[in-house]
Design an enzyme around this catalytic site. Structure first.
Site, PDB file in Angstrom:
ATOM      1  N   HIS A 116     -28.254 -28.834  -4.741  1.00  0.00           N
ATOM      2  CA  HIS A 116     -29.355 -29.296  -3.899  1.00  0.00           C
ATOM      3  C   HIS A 116     -30.268 -30.194  -4.716  1.00  0.00           C
ATOM      4  O   HIS A 116     -30.387 -30.047  -5.934  1.00  0.00           O
ATOM      5  CB  HIS A 116     -30.139 -28.100  -3.349  1.00  0.00           C
ATOM      6  CG  HIS A 116     -31.142 -28.448  -2.307  1.00  0.00           C
ATOM      7  ND1 HIS A 116     -32.398 -28.914  -2.618  1.00  0.00           N
ATOM      8  CD2 HIS A 116     -31.077 -28.411  -0.956  1.00  0.00           C
ATOM      9  CE1 HIS A 116     -33.067 -29.149  -1.499  1.00  0.00           C
ATOM     10  NE2 HIS A 116     -32.291 -28.854  -0.482  1.00  0.00           N
ATOM     11  N   GLU A 166     -26.905 -36.307   1.694  1.00  0.00           N
ATOM     12  CA  GLU A 166     -28.338 -36.280   1.992  1.00  0.00           C
ATOM     13  C   GLU A 166     -29.014 -37.335   1.130  1.00  0.00           C
ATOM     14  O   GLU A 166     -29.492 -37.029   0.025  1.00  0.00           O
ATOM     15  CB  GLU A 166     -28.895 -34.883   1.713  1.00  0.00           C
ATOM     16  CG  GLU A 166     -30.280 -34.643   2.240  1.00  0.00           C
ATOM     17  CD  GLU A 166     -30.689 -33.182   2.130  1.00  0.00           C
ATOM     18  OE1 GLU A 166     -31.123 -32.616   3.142  1.00  0.00           O
ATOM     19  OE2 GLU A 166     -30.574 -32.611   1.026  1.00  0.00           O
TER      20      GLU A 166
END
Length: 261
Positions: free
Chosen positions: A118, A166
């Site tokens: 992440h 992302e």
């Protein structure tokens, strides 16, 4: 003295208690992921899990709830219907380490999967590859986050369950614009691994954005701020989940670049 016998007898009885069954559920498309980070206390997290699980059942879509490692067990024990993913893990083998979260601990706690790399918890190349291998060795599903097209292709080569593209410039924004890159990125990912799930997110601030991403061919999408910053997060979660399924259904499989899984 402890009631019912000495410490040795008590420990022996505890060892006879069966462990939580390690039933790891598959991650399948279409899916919607909610990542509360460390924004919610346990009660609010459990309420979100129950609301999201109910919406998942109503709309026929997989919902992933990505939670802090210490919250995996209480959320998993709700049996709400959501897939429970941990926010991270360590690559350590079982042993005398301290303060590490092993893949075995996550499975025993009831996790279905883990999110890796992440933006807020990046991993170096070697650690990321090792984490995917460790998770896969015990059957834990993995979503690997990538910030660029090139990083997404590199992540796909590691063999995770899903790759989440992302773009860093979209994180924390309300990226309502059309994401024209989704079909081409999906196609490239599936040339690396036809079974991999292609997730696209970042700036998914409204149900309309989730619907658009799924209609563009994504296997999954997700939102944190769009859900948690809403006046009624539980109602917002249901709206996002419904919109993701609507977007998925608007594009026939034969006209899409979705996974073959």
């Amino acid at each position: 003295m402890l009631d019912g016998g000495g410490p040795g007898e008590v420990l022996a009885r505890h060892r006879e208690i069966p462990a939580r069954p390690a039933v790891i559920r598959p991650l399948t498309a279409p899916f919607f992921e909610i990542g509360p980070k460390n924004l919610l206390r346990r009660r609010a997290l459990e309420e979100l899990a129950l609301a999201a699980g109910a919406a998942a059942s109503r709309h026929g879509i997989t919902v992933v709830l990505t939670v802090p490692s210490v919250m995996v067990a209480p959320v998993a024990d709700l049996h709400s219907g959501v897939l429970v993913f941990a926010q991270s893990m360590d690559v350590d083998e079982m042993g005398p380490s301290v303060g590490r979260v092993t893949v075995e601990a996550l499975v025993d706690a009831g996790a279905d999967g883990v999110m890796l790399n992440h933006d807020a918890a990046p991993l170096d190349e070697g650690t990321l590859a090792a984490a995917v291998r460790r998770a896969r060795s015990i059957g834990l599903r993995t979503i690997v986050v990538a910030g660029t097209h090139a990083e997404a292709l590199h992540a796909a080569a590691l063999g995770p369950t899903a790759v989440l593209l992302e773009p860093s410039e979209l994180i924390g924004t309300v990226g309502a614009g059309e994401r024209t890159w989704i079909p081409s990125v999906n196609q490239a990912l599936h040339q690396v691994d036809p079974q991999i799930l292609a997730m696209h997110a970042g700036g998914v601030g409204s149900p309309e954005a989730a619907r658009s991403i799924m209609a563009s061919g994504a296997d999954g999408t997700g939102s944190t701020s769009g859900v948690l910053a809403a006046t009624d997060p539980l109602r917002a979660a249901a709206a996002f989940i419904a919109a993701a399924k609507e977007g998925w259904e608007s594009t026939p499989f034969e006209d899409s670049t979705r996974s073959e899984s």
